[in-house]
Write a protein that holds these residues in place. Sequence first.
Motif, PDB file in Angstrom:
ATOM      1  N   GLY A  34      63.363  60.428   2.710  1.00 31.43           N
ATOM      2  CA  GLY A  34      64.065  61.174   3.660  1.00 31.43           C
ATOM      3  C   GLY A  34      63.408  62.453   4.028  1.00 31.43           C
ATOM      4  O   GLY A  34      62.461  62.919   3.489  1.00 31.43           O
ATOM      5  N   PHE A  35      64.318  63.272   4.912  1.00 30.94           N
ATOM      6  CA  PHE A  35      63.854  64.443   5.172  1.00 30.94           C
ATOM      7  C   PHE A  35      64.230  65.949   4.738  1.00 30.94           C
ATOM      8  O   PHE A  35      64.042  66.707   5.169  1.00 30.94           O
ATOM      9  CB  PHE A  35      64.296  64.626   6.959  1.00 30.94           C
ATOM     10  N   HIS A  36      64.684  65.376   3.558  1.00 30.62           N
ATOM     11  CA  HIS A  36      65.131  66.611   2.625  1.00 30.62           C
ATOM     12  C   HIS A  36      64.416  66.845   1.315  1.00 30.62           C
ATOM     13  O   HIS A  36      64.630  67.381   0.351  1.00 30.62           O
ATOM     14  CB  HIS A  36      66.664  66.563   2.368  1.00 30.62           C
ATOM     15  N   GLU A  37      62.931  66.247   1.558  1.00 29.86           N
ATOM     16  CA  GLU A  37      62.158  66.283   0.629  1.00 29.86           C
ATOM     17  C   GLU A  37      62.426  65.739  -0.721  1.00 29.86           C
ATOM     18  O   GLU A  37      62.371  66.315  -1.850  1.00 29.86           O
ATOM     19  CB  GLU A  37      61.599  67.498   0.469  1.00 29.86           C
ATOM     20  N   GLU A  38      63.424  64.513  -0.775  1.00 33.97           N
ATOM     21  CA  GLU A  38      63.939  63.906  -2.195  1.00 33.97           C
ATOM     22  C   GLU A  38      62.554  63.338  -2.785  1.00 33.97           C
ATOM     23  O   GLU A  38      61.622  62.821  -2.032  1.00 33.97           O
ATOM     24  CB  GLU A  38      64.916  62.839  -1.905  1.00 33.97           C
ATOM     25  N   LYS A  39      62.689  63.064  -3.989  1.00 34.81           N
ATOM     26  CA  LYS A  39      61.770  62.246  -4.755  1.00 34.81           C
ATOM     27  C   LYS A  39      61.571  60.761  -4.132  1.00 34.81           C
ATOM     28  O   LYS A  39      62.718  60.234  -3.903  1.00 34.81           O
ATOM     29  CB  LYS A  39      61.953  62.193  -6.200  1.00 34.81           C
ATOM     30  N   PRO A  40      60.680  60.028  -4.085  1.00 34.29           N
ATOM     31  CA  PRO A  40      60.406  58.768  -3.472  1.00 34.29           C
ATOM     32  C   PRO A  40      61.107  57.992  -4.510  1.00 34.29           C
ATOM     33  O   PRO A  40      61.202  58.047  -5.550  1.00 34.29           O
ATOM     34  CB  PRO A  40      58.940  58.229  -3.648  1.00 34.29           C
ATOM     35  N   GLN A  41      61.988  57.062  -3.677  1.00 36.36           N
ATOM     36  CA  GLN A  41      62.701  55.970  -4.266  1.00 36.36           C
ATOM     37  C   GLN A  41      62.641  54.619  -3.651  1.00 36.36           C
ATOM     38  O   GLN A  41      62.661  54.703  -2.335  1.00 36.36           O
ATOM     39  CB  GLN A  41      64.454  56.397  -4.513  1.00 36.36           C
ATOM     40  N   VAL A  42      62.539  53.612  -4.292  1.00 33.15           N
ATOM     41  CA  VAL A  42      62.620  52.357  -3.922  1.00 33.15           C
ATOM     42  C   VAL A  42      63.839  52.184  -2.681  1.00 33.15           C
ATOM     43  O   VAL A  42      65.068  52.371  -3.091  1.00 33.15           O
ATOM     44  CB  VAL A  42      62.555  51.290  -4.852  1.00 33.15           C
ATOM     45  N   GLY A  43      63.229  51.653  -1.463  1.00 33.47           N
ATOM     46  CA  GLY A  43      64.346  51.212  -0.696  1.00 33.47           C
ATOM     47  C   GLY A  43      64.909  52.421   0.179  1.00 33.47           C
ATOM     48  O   GLY A  43      65.730  52.136   1.073  1.00 33.47           O
ATOM     49  N   ASN A  44      64.560  53.666   0.012  1.00 33.82           N
ATOM     50  CA  ASN A  44      65.022  54.549   0.928  1.00 33.82           C
ATOM     51  C   ASN A  44      63.872  54.823   2.175  1.00 33.82           C
ATOM     52  O   ASN A  44      62.774  54.256   2.249  1.00 33.82           O
ATOM     53  CB  ASN A  44      65.107  56.099   0.061  1.00 33.82           C
ATOM     54  N   GLU A  45      64.041  55.672   2.944  1.00 35.28           N
ATOM     55  CA  GLU A  45      63.321  56.074   3.971  1.00 35.28           C
ATOM     56  C   GLU A  45      62.030  56.538   3.462  1.00 35.28           C
ATOM     57  O   GLU A  45      62.033  57.249   2.524  1.00 35.28           O
ATOM     58  CB  GLU A  45      63.885  57.255   5.179  1.00 35.28           C
ATOM     59  N   MET A  46      60.722  56.393   4.113  1.00 33.43           N
ATOM     60  CA  MET A  46      59.588  57.077   3.521  1.00 33.43           C
ATOM     61  C   MET A  46      59.253  58.108   4.701  1.00 33.43           C
ATOM     62  O   MET A  46      59.039  57.788   5.896  1.00 33.43           O
ATOM     63  CB  MET A  46      58.537  56.075   3.398  1.00 33.43           C
ATOM     64  N   VAL A  47      58.979  59.309   4.045  1.00 31.94           N
ATOM     65  CA  VAL A  47      58.444  60.285   4.807  1.00 31.94           C
ATOM     66  C   VAL A  47      56.943  60.803   4.388  1.00 31.94           C
ATOM     67  O   VAL A  47      57.090  61.105   3.079  1.00 31.94           O
ATOM     68  CB  VAL A  47      59.361  61.471   5.007  1.00 31.94           C
ATOM     69  N   LEU A  48      56.020  60.576   4.973  1.00 26.33           N
ATOM     70  CA  LEU A  48      54.759  60.938   4.558  1.00 26.33           C
ATOM     71  C   LEU A  48      53.996  62.136   5.476  1.00 26.33           C
ATOM     72  O   LEU A  48      54.034  62.082   6.354  1.00 26.33           O
ATOM     73  CB  LEU A  48      53.832  59.710   4.614  1.00 26.33           C
ATOM     74  N   VAL A  49      53.511  62.830   4.555  1.00 29.11           N
ATOM     75  CA  VAL A  49      52.811  63.995   5.282  1.00 29.11           C
ATOM     76  C   VAL A  49      51.395  63.629   4.997  1.00 29.11           C
ATOM     77  O   VAL A  49      50.907  63.554   3.761  1.00 29.11           O
ATOM     78  CB  VAL A  49      53.074  65.312   4.672  1.00 29.11           C
ATOM     79  N   CYS A  50      50.590  63.441   6.052  1.00 27.00           N
ATOM     80  CA  CYS A  50      49.129  63.065   5.849  1.00 27.00           C
ATOM     81  C   CYS A  50      48.274  64.075   6.435  1.00 27.00           C
ATOM     82  O   CYS A  50      48.541  64.832   7.401  1.00 27.00           O
ATOM     83  CB  CYS A  50      48.933  61.389   6.627  1.00 27.00           C
ATOM     84  N   LYS A  51      46.904  63.855   6.260  1.00 31.81           N
ATOM     85  CA  LYS A  51      45.878  64.504   6.878  1.00 31.81           C
ATOM     86  C   LYS A  51      44.794  63.591   7.043  1.00 31.81           C
ATOM     87  O   LYS A  51      44.328  62.579   6.176  1.00 31.81           O
ATOM     88  CB  LYS A  51      45.519  65.896   6.224  1.00 31.81           C
ATOM     89  N   LYS A  52      43.883  63.836   8.039  1.00 34.68           N
ATOM     90  CA  LYS A  52      42.637  62.897   8.244  1.00 34.68           C
ATOM     91  C   LYS A  52      41.733  63.447   7.246  1.00 34.68           C
ATOM     92  O   LYS A  52      41.526  64.465   6.563  1.00 34.68           O
ATOM     93  CB  LYS A  52      41.910  63.499   9.720  1.00 34.68           C
ATOM     94  N   LYS A  53      41.032  62.130   6.600  1.00 36.67           N
ATOM     95  CA  LYS A  53      40.019  62.425   5.765  1.00 36.67           C
ATOM     96  C   LYS A  53      38.731  63.024   6.216  1.00 36.67           C
ATOM     97  O   LYS A  53      38.343  62.975   7.116  1.00 36.67           O
ATOM     98  CB  LYS A  53      39.726  61.008   5.027  1.00 36.67           C
TER      99      LYS A  53
END
Length: 53
Positions: A34-53
């Motif tokens: 989710g978009f409120h920085e909740e801990k990852p949980q199965v079945g919820n929305e995924m929000v990933l912050v990524c960077k180029k390697k």
Amino acid sequence: MVTKQQLSLTYFYEEQIRALLNECGFKIVEFFSGFHEEKPQVGNEMVLVCKKK
């Protein structure tokens, strides 16, 4: 004037999105449920912050 556009949506499992991002040269920096920085949980929305390697 109203303009119509078609939107395509695809759902991914966590393993799939991790593999896809890795193949495209990205590293996951943070992972939330989710978009409120909740801990990852199965079945919820995924929000990933990524960077180029």
